[in-house]
Design a protein around this motif. Structure first.
Motif, short mmCIF file in Angstrom:
data_model
loop_
_atom_site.label_atom_id
_atom_site.label_comp_id
_atom_site.label_asym_id
_atom_site.label_seq_id
_atom_site.Cartn_x
_atom_site.Cartn_y
_atom_site.Cartn_z
N UNK A 25 0.83 -1.21 0.00
CA UNK A 25 0.00 0.00 0.00
C UNK A 25 0.87 1.26 0.00
N UNK A 26 1.95 1.23 0.78
CA UNK A 26 2.85 2.38 0.82
C UNK A 26 3.48 2.60 -0.56
N UNK A 27 3.97 1.52 -1.16
CA UNK A 27 4.56 1.61 -2.50
C UNK A 27 3.56 2.17 -3.51
N UNK A 60 8.19 1.25 8.70
CA UNK A 60 6.81 1.26 8.24
C UNK A 60 5.93 0.35 9.11
N UNK A 61 6.47 -0.80 9.50
CA UNK A 61 5.71 -1.73 10.34
C UNK A 61 5.40 -1.12 11.71
N UNK A 62 6.20 -0.15 12.13
CA UNK A 62 6.00 0.49 13.43
C UNK A 62 5.37 1.89 13.30
N UNK A 63 4.93 2.22 12.11
CA UNK A 63 4.46 3.58 11.84
C UNK A 63 3.33 4.00 12.78
N UNK A 64 2.37 3.13 12.98
CA UNK A 64 1.26 3.45 13.88
C UNK A 64 1.74 3.67 15.31
N UNK A 94 7.27 -0.34 21.15
CA UNK A 94 6.67 -0.26 19.83
C UNK A 94 7.42 0.60 18.84
N UNK A 95 8.43 1.34 19.34
CA UNK A 95 9.20 2.22 18.45
C UNK A 95 10.68 1.82 18.50
#
Length: 197
Positions: A25-27, A60-64, A94-95
């Motif tokens: 989705x990001x791509x 990206x996996x930790x973006x939220x 988480x970060x």
């Protein structure tokens, strides 16, 4: 470079992990799309330095989690962070818990806020002046004369963890540089997908 096909049979850049829907989705919808929105420009500037030494997919996996931990990227709140908040962030699994990167994020937020207030057109006006508002199409690079200039200027203004490689990745993420690979369905202008937002 080899492009990969997703379940929808559209060819994508070879770096795109097709097993990660968030990455696809990001791509497809964000990377390389020109933006002049200071909110998005700020979010990506906050995230890019955390990538140093890591993959973008990890970030990206930790973006939220980053968005939650950094108060929804409220620039006023971030600029006011002190030792208590730094300690809280250092304890957040988480970060990316790197004190130097966290301190750089706070510092960079303060510089960004100052530039918003002093640069004609805000930060967007500043960053797009480097190319006279044009999107640069190029592939196969991780630095350039442009990213050298942006990194040097941002560092001269006090930003940290912004070298030429980080600046180049940042410029790609916000669409100043469009680097979709030949064969990717978004190569070139992506059939208009790169309209500024």
């Amino acid at each position: 470079m080899t492009c990969m096909m997703g379940d929808d049979c559209r060819p994508r850049c070879g770096w795109c992990n097709l097993n990660n829907p968030a990455y696809v989705a990001y791509h497809d919808t964000e990377w390389g799309v020109p933006t002049r929105d200071d909110g998005r420009l700020f979010e990506m500037l906050m995230l890019e330095p955390f990538q140093a030494g890591l993959s973008w997919e990890t970030i990206l996996n930790k973006r939220g989690n980053f968005r939650r931990a950094f108060d929804g990227y409220s620039i006023e709140r971030i600029c006011a962070y002190g030792e208590a908040k730094i300690a809280e962030l250092m304890g957040d699994p988480g970060i990316i818990r790197n004190r130097r990167k966290i301190e750089a994020a706070i510092n960079n937020a303060q510089v960004f806020r100052s530039m918003q207030a002093t640069e004609p057109g805000g930060f967007a006006g500043y960053i797009w002046r480097f190319t006279d508002g044009r999107v640069i199409h190029e592939t196969g690079k991780s630095t350039s004369v442009l990213s050298d200039a942006v990194a040097a200027d941002l560092k001269s203004r006090g930003m940290r963890f912004i070298g030429s490689t980080t600046a180049y990745a940042y410029l790609q993420s916000i669409g100043v540089i469009r680097s979709h690979e030949p064969g990717c369905f978004l190569y070139g202008d992506g059939g208009g997908a790169a309209a500024a937002r």
